[in-house]
Design an enzyme around this catalytic site. Sequence first.
Site, short mmCIF file in Angstrom:
data_model
loop_
_atom_site.label_atom_id
_atom_site.label_comp_id
_atom_site.label_asym_id
_atom_site.label_seq_id
_atom_site.Cartn_x
_atom_site.Cartn_y
_atom_site.Cartn_z
N THR A 173 0.82 -1.22 0.00
CA THR A 173 0.00 0.00 0.00
C THR A 173 0.85 1.27 0.00
OG1 THR A 173 -0.15 -0.16 2.40
CG2 THR A 173 -1.96 -1.12 1.15
N LYS A 199 2.24 -4.79 3.54
CA LYS A 199 3.50 -4.04 3.40
C LYS A 199 3.11 -2.59 3.18
CE LYS A 199 6.38 -2.40 1.11
NZ LYS A 199 6.59 -0.94 1.29
N GLU A 202 6.86 2.81 3.58
CA GLU A 202 7.84 3.14 4.63
C GLU A 202 7.67 4.59 5.09
OE1 GLU A 202 8.55 1.09 2.04
OE2 GLU A 202 8.62 -0.57 3.47
N GLU A 274 -4.02 -1.08 -8.42
CA GLU A 274 -4.60 0.26 -8.53
C GLU A 274 -3.43 1.19 -8.77
OE1 GLU A 274 -7.67 0.74 -8.60
OE2 GLU A 274 -8.55 -0.97 -7.54
N SER A 465 -15.45 8.42 -4.41
CA SER A 465 -15.06 7.12 -3.83
C SER A 465 -15.98 6.74 -2.68
CB SER A 465 -13.63 7.18 -3.29
OG SER A 465 -12.76 7.56 -4.32
P1 ADP Z 1 4.70 6.15 -4.64
O1 ADP Z 1 5.54 6.73 -5.71
O2 ADP Z 1 3.32 6.65 -4.59
O3 ADP Z 1 5.36 6.06 -3.30
P2 ADP Z 1 5.34 3.40 -5.05
O4 ADP Z 1 4.78 2.51 -6.10
O5 ADP Z 1 6.79 3.70 -5.09
O6 ADP Z 1 4.43 4.67 -5.10
O7 ADP Z 1 5.02 2.82 -3.60
C1 ADP Z 1 3.83 2.16 -3.28
C2 ADP Z 1 4.16 0.98 -2.38
O8 ADP Z 1 4.98 0.07 -3.12
C3 ADP Z 1 4.97 1.33 -1.13
O9 ADP Z 1 4.56 0.53 -0.06
C4 ADP Z 1 6.39 1.00 -1.55
O10 ADP Z 1 7.24 0.73 -0.46
C5 ADP Z 1 6.14 -0.25 -2.37
N1 ADP Z 1 7.23 -0.60 -3.29
C6 ADP Z 1 8.07 0.21 -3.95
N2 ADP Z 1 8.92 -0.53 -4.72
C7 ADP Z 1 8.58 -1.84 -4.55
C8 ADP Z 1 9.06 -3.08 -5.07
N3 ADP Z 1 10.06 -3.14 -5.94
N4 ADP Z 1 8.46 -4.21 -4.64
C9 ADP Z 1 7.43 -4.18 -3.78
N5 ADP Z 1 6.94 -3.05 -3.27
C10 ADP Z 1 7.50 -1.88 -3.64
#
Ligand code: ADP
EC number: 1.2.1.24
Length: 505
Positions: A173, A199, A202, A274, A465
Amino acid sequence: MRVAVAVGVSTPPVATMRSSCTRRIVAVSYRFVSMHMAAAPLSRTLSTESVAARLTSAGLLRTKGLIGANWTDARDGKTMPVYNPSTGEVIADVPFMGSKDTEDAIEEIGQLITLEQGKPLKEAIGEVNYGASFIEYFAEEAKRIYGDIIPPTLNDRRILVLKQPIGVIAAITPWNFPLAMITRKVGPALACGCTAVIKPSELTPFTALAAVELALQAGIPPGVLNVVMGDAPAIGDALMANTRVRKITFTGSTAVGKKLMAGAAGTVKKVSLELGGNAPCIIFDDADLDVAVKGTLGSKFRNSGQTCVCANRILVQDGIYDKFAAAFSKAVQILQVGDGFSEGASQGPLINDAAIEKVESFVEDAVSKGADVLLGGKRHSLGRTFYEPTVLGNISSDMIVSREEVFGPVAPLMRFKTEEEAISIANDTNAGLAAYIFTTNVQRSWRVTEALEYGLVGVNEGVISTEVAPFGGVKQSGLGREGSKYGMDEYLEMKYVCLGDMNRK
Ligand code: ADP
């Protein structure tokens, strides 16, 4: 390694989960009743003081308010006495709480969201209600996971369809809705009888942790919900590779979504995504100006423009363009920027430096190609990642702001002449999540809605939504739907059962 342990939790069938929850509740109730029974029978000859002392030692005479998990005094320390009506003696004092204390009790998760995500407290509390609505909706929907009985073509057999939990699910998420994006996935997963590894982003892990603490307090059995955070790609790889994880549900960027989809292929997991949007918001000449301004404002500036359904391109027809630009700029000018906890603030900071640098670069690009800055257009005097609510005019399709999601408080206005032209501009993108149209013409609203290649369409409404309607995109905005009865299917497998040999005598 930790992930492997976490997903090693087996998937309890729904019935087992229900019965173990029930056993737990029964055990707690039994303990409560036996504590009462153990007390000596009350007698009128006992003094107020001695009864109060005994109840206090049993932990049953509580003299503080309960906010969250903590027994709490009033903020200003005031107390009020409680009397025994028979003798007039004071039993004990309790806190004399007021509206602020009450707000504390209601606002805790909301405060946590404002603290780590930045959105104004009112909006954060709105997210708490929105997030809770998914738990409530899917708890009800669990009763309606119907199978099917299909008439057979051969008379010696019968055909049944069963729906069963898919198994362990992984929910990844984002930071912009730290609570609601979790409950929208975990609510239906639990309702279907799945266990989950969550997950969170962060950038906003605390809300997720608070949510699972509340789930434990509510009686969700240990092991059903798990949370991991840290090295996102490493966690993602472990989840993708694990054969026990049968479904991945993700909300976030299109780039990461594509990686996860490719990763899920290795173990053929069910995937729902999404991803990013590029929402057109089309204002026709025949729109009600006030409705269009209010709707566009709500769609564009919610969460300071940091949602994937925020209006990204505001297409305004020639005949209403000047009036709309003036009225909309006036409405945007009133928006107050500030810390999420400050009174009256409706625009918080952007999530981090990368976000504000992206917004700055999009605005610079637009201005260099001929856009007019009608309002804002720069960092806010509050510093850090605060950006002025901005309206840009004279936007053309060669500008980055009209092609990619700005994810910030920037409203770009593009002029168009005909309905066909508006539809063509709106659909000229790989994204297809949300679109909005403003018109008072019923035929046009149907025509344009049907022509728009989007998963959600708001007609004369900017914030659409809800837990009861399917949320999701077409084209590269995603796969699958969340919320509503359609959101359940994502967490279920269908099993066809053929009963044969039915005609044996
Ligand atoms: P944003 O740019 O909105 O932060 P991200 O797609 O980078 O969007 O992040 C959305 C979620 O995906 C976060 O929880 C992020 O930690 C997670 N995320 C980013 N890279 C990876 C990856 N390679 N594998 C799994 N989860 C990821």
